[in-house]
Design an enzyme around this catalytic site. Structure first.
Site, PDB file in Angstrom:
ATOM      1  NE  ARG A  59      -2.252  -1.895   3.404  1.00  0.00           N
ATOM      2  CZ  ARG A  59      -2.069  -3.136   3.555  1.00  0.00           C
ATOM      3  NH1 ARG A  59      -2.714  -4.021   2.606  1.00  0.00           N
ATOM      4  NH2 ARG A  59      -1.608  -3.619   4.463  1.00  0.00           N
ATOM      5  CD  GLU A  96       1.688 -11.397  15.588  1.00  0.00           C
ATOM      6  OE1 GLU A  96       1.048 -12.096  16.238  1.00  0.00           O
ATOM      7  OE2 GLU A  96       1.552 -10.184  15.020  1.00  0.00           O
TER       8      GLU A  96
END
Length: 176
Positions: A59, A96
């Site tokens: 994006r 993560e």
């Protein structure tokens, strides 16, 4: 920024339970909202000499191209590993669930060029920090970073601030 938050769709429990995903595609599809977002992301940097905008995949490409046009400078894509056709340099960053790598062409930035980092959202700041390090390793100087959305509870803007990078976001959403 007035009205822009209303144009961002929130999707609960995506991509996993407990996450409130902030989907900017609804803002991008609104002509007035998109124009307002591009203008707002550009404004703090209008009076600076910016040589290039570095947009983070994917994006950041959409937003970065428009911002580069407004700032009358070039656009440099920061891509995921293996997507660029020329010789590259890469920078690892931690997710993560593991480690990923972003890359730029080794000749993307002229020595000392002033670069604005652009992406749609900053959360923990891992990708943005990797982009900053990649630009610096390439010889560029990071003039700042700009985003539509900040998730302040995750500390990404503070992470950039700790690196001495001026950063700007149009909207802040609490939570994850």
């Amino acid at each position: 920024m007035d009205g822009l938050a209303d144009l961002i769709r929130t999707i609960p429990d995506y991509p996993k339970p407990g996450i409130m995903f902030r989907d900017i595609t609804t803002l991008l599809s609104d002509p007035k909202g998109l124009k307002k977002a591009i203008k707002g992301m550009t404004k703090p940097f209008e009076d600076m000499k910016i040589d290039a905008v570095a947009g983070i995949e994917a994006r950041g490409f959409i937003l970065g191209g428009a911002i580069a046009d407004r700032l009358e400078c070039g656009f440099i894509p920061i891509r995921k590993k293996g997507k660029l056709p020329w010789k590259t340099i890469g920078q690892e960053y931690t997710l993560e669930y593991g480690v990923d790598v972003i890359e730029v062409h080794e000749d993307a930035f002229e020595k000392g060029s002033r670069v604005l980092v652009v992406d749609d959202l900053i959360a923990t700041g891992g990708t943005a920090e990797a982009a900053v390090k990649l630009i610096q390793r390439s010889g560029g100087k990071v003039a700042g970073a700009t985003f539509i959305v900040d998730l302040p509870d995750l500390g990404g803007m503070k992470r950039l601030d700790d690196l001495g990078i001026m950063s700007h976001a149009l909207i802040a959403f609490g939570g994850h």
